[in-house]
Design a protein around this motif. Structure first.
Motif, mmCIF file in Angstrom:
data_model
loop_
_atom_site.group_PDB
_atom_site.id
_atom_site.type_symbol
_atom_site.label_atom_id
_atom_site.label_comp_id
_atom_site.label_asym_id
_atom_site.label_seq_id
_atom_site.Cartn_x
_atom_site.Cartn_y
_atom_site.Cartn_z
ATOM 1 N N ARG A 164 0.841 -1.214 0.000
ATOM 2 C CA ARG A 164 0.000 0.000 0.000
ATOM 3 C C ARG A 164 0.869 1.255 0.000
ATOM 4 N N THR A 165 1.942 1.210 0.776
ATOM 5 C CA THR A 165 2.819 2.378 0.882
ATOM 6 C C THR A 165 3.510 2.668 -0.447
ATOM 7 N N ILE A 166 4.021 1.634 -1.100
ATOM 8 C CA ILE A 166 4.698 1.821 -2.396
ATOM 9 C C ILE A 166 3.707 2.327 -3.442
ATOM 10 N N ASN A 167 2.482 1.813 -3.410
ATOM 11 C CA ASN A 167 1.466 2.310 -4.339
ATOM 12 C C ASN A 167 1.151 3.782 -4.081
ATOM 13 N N GLU A 168 1.147 4.185 -2.816
ATOM 14 C CA GLU A 168 0.942 5.598 -2.494
ATOM 15 C C GLU A 168 2.078 6.453 -3.051
ATOM 16 N N VAL A 169 3.289 5.941 -2.947
ATOM 17 C CA VAL A 169 4.458 6.681 -3.437
ATOM 18 C C VAL A 169 4.361 6.917 -4.940
ATOM 19 N N VAL A 170 4.058 5.869 -5.707
ATOM 20 C CA VAL A 170 4.044 6.025 -7.166
ATOM 21 C C VAL A 170 2.825 6.814 -7.646
ATOM 22 N N GLN A 171 1.810 6.948 -6.793
ATOM 23 C CA GLN A 171 0.635 7.742 -7.172
ATOM 24 C C GLN A 171 0.788 9.214 -6.787
ATOM 25 N N ASP A 172 1.842 9.537 -6.053
ATOM 26 C CA ASP A 172 2.117 10.921 -5.667
ATOM 27 C C ASP A 172 2.722 11.637 -6.876
ATOM 28 N N GLU A 173 2.028 12.618 -7.399
ATOM 29 C CA GLU A 173 2.448 13.273 -8.636
ATOM 30 C C GLU A 173 3.822 13.917 -8.510
ATOM 31 N N ALA A 174 4.115 14.517 -7.359
ATOM 32 C CA ALA A 174 5.421 15.155 -7.181
ATOM 33 C C ALA A 174 6.538 14.118 -7.228
ATOM 34 N N VAL A 175 6.307 12.964 -6.627
ATOM 35 C CA VAL A 175 7.309 11.894 -6.641
ATOM 36 C C VAL A 175 7.460 11.326 -8.047
ATOM 37 N N ARG A 176 6.338 11.145 -8.737
ATOM 38 C CA ARG A 176 6.387 10.633 -10.108
ATOM 39 C C ARG A 176 7.213 11.547 -11.005
ATOM 40 N N GLN A 177 7.054 12.849 -10.822
ATOM 41 C CA GLN A 177 7.824 13.804 -11.619
ATOM 42 C C GLN A 177 9.316 13.731 -11.295
#
Length: 332
Positions: free
Chosen positions: A279-292
């Protein structure tokens, strides 16, 4: 006397009631380990040297996962032997959720086929946690070489058989270079390195002619003009690098090699720990700032459930076995 006995019985009953109530609460919360995990720092093992693409991506993930679980994630590099040193270390670690592995197709898809013996089973010895994304690879060369396109490289290689050399710093570089050599009939000489940074250093210095590198490691050198990017290692263009030609455009329609990235733990991890981390990793990759931030490194971040990742790992193991067999890259 009876009064004392009654008080003792009441005291024992109260204690039993409290214990039962506590046990019930622990069951509802998924057990004491689940309620407390993680209660200390987690170590994230990286199978490649500092400065590699997986290292750079892993450090971003470590910071973001740490923020969300409230603990420090310590990144530890254990490079060497096509990621098998790190894989074996994780395999032997306690499955308590405090030793995690961010790795790629090198350890779980390619190394078992490239090496005579690896000290682990890529399927049985690990707990798949989550996919991290894809790390596109690019074909790069020294800008002073007399070829500035894939077509020119292939023409030069065919005109100079056994002269042109390609470097590799990981299994994707090995398989991509070997597949290009096979499909183009080049007969290039393979020069293996322990890691991508060292290979890039020699490519820039003119010691080798070309290589396939992950975007994360090569992008700064491309932007500075110290390396020339010829194509992405996939059949179609990458959304992260839309201006860079695909291998298909050079007439190699069957050439499609991508490095995947994901998280594992040792076999036997608690399902509750796996679900929390997933769940935590999925939250990370869904965070737009992190994705950028990851996209700036050339990393295409996405994830999914652990069951989907487990199935993907098994499919990739078979696929890379075929690629390595076709290019005759296995142990001789």
């Amino acid at each position: 006397m009876n009064f004392k006995k009654n008080n003792l019985l009441l005291s024992l009953r109260s204690r039993c009631t409290a214990v039962l109530a506590c046990s019930a609460a622990m069951l509802l919360m998924g057990g004491n380990a689940w309620a407390q995990y993680p209660e200390r720092a987690i170590t994230l093992i990286v199978p490649f040297p500092a400065g590699s693409g997986t290292d750079a991506v892993g450090r971003i993930f470590a910071e973001e996962i740490g923020k969300r679980v409230g603990q420090t994630i310590i990144v530890e590099n254990r490079p060497g032997a096509n990621a098998s040193i790190a894989a074996n270390y994780v395999k032997r670690a306690a499955p308590d959720g405090y030793t995690l592995f961010i790795t790629t197709n090198t350890s779980h898809s390619a190394a078992p086929w490239l090496m005579k013996n690896v000290p682990y089973d890529p399927i049985k010895d690990f707990t798949p946690i989550a996919r991290g994304g894809n790390l596109p690879f690019i074909l790069v060369t020294n800008p002073e070489r007399p070829y500035q396109t894939v077509e020119q490289l292939l023409q030069y290689a065919k005109a100079n058989p056994g002269v042109i050399t390609y470097a590799s710093g990981n299994s994707t570089g090995i398989v991509a270079g070997g597949t290009l050599d096979l499909q183009a009939g080049m007969k290039a000489l393979h020069v293996p390195y322990k890691g991508t940074p060292q290979a890039l250093t020699d490519l820039i210095a003119g010691q080798v002619d070309f290589m396939f590198t992950d975007v994360t490691s090569g992008l700064a050198f491309i932007n500075s003009g110290r390396l020339k990017a010829l194509a992405v290692s996939t059949a179609k263009r990458s959304a992260l690098l839309p201006d860079l030609p695909a291998m298909e455009e050079a007439g190699l329609s069957d050439f499609d090699i991508t490095s995947w990235n994901g998280f594992f733990g040792p076999a036997g991890m608690e399902p509750e720990h796996v679900q929390l981390l997933n769940r935590t990793i999925n939250e990370v990759v869904q965070d737009e700032a992190v994705r950028q931030k990851l996209a700036q490194l050339g990393f295409d971040a996405f994830s999914g459930p652990p069951e989907e990742f487990a199935q993907f790992v098994q499919e990739q193991y078979v696929l890379w076995g075929k690629l390595i067999d076709d290019a005759n890259l296995g142990p001789q």
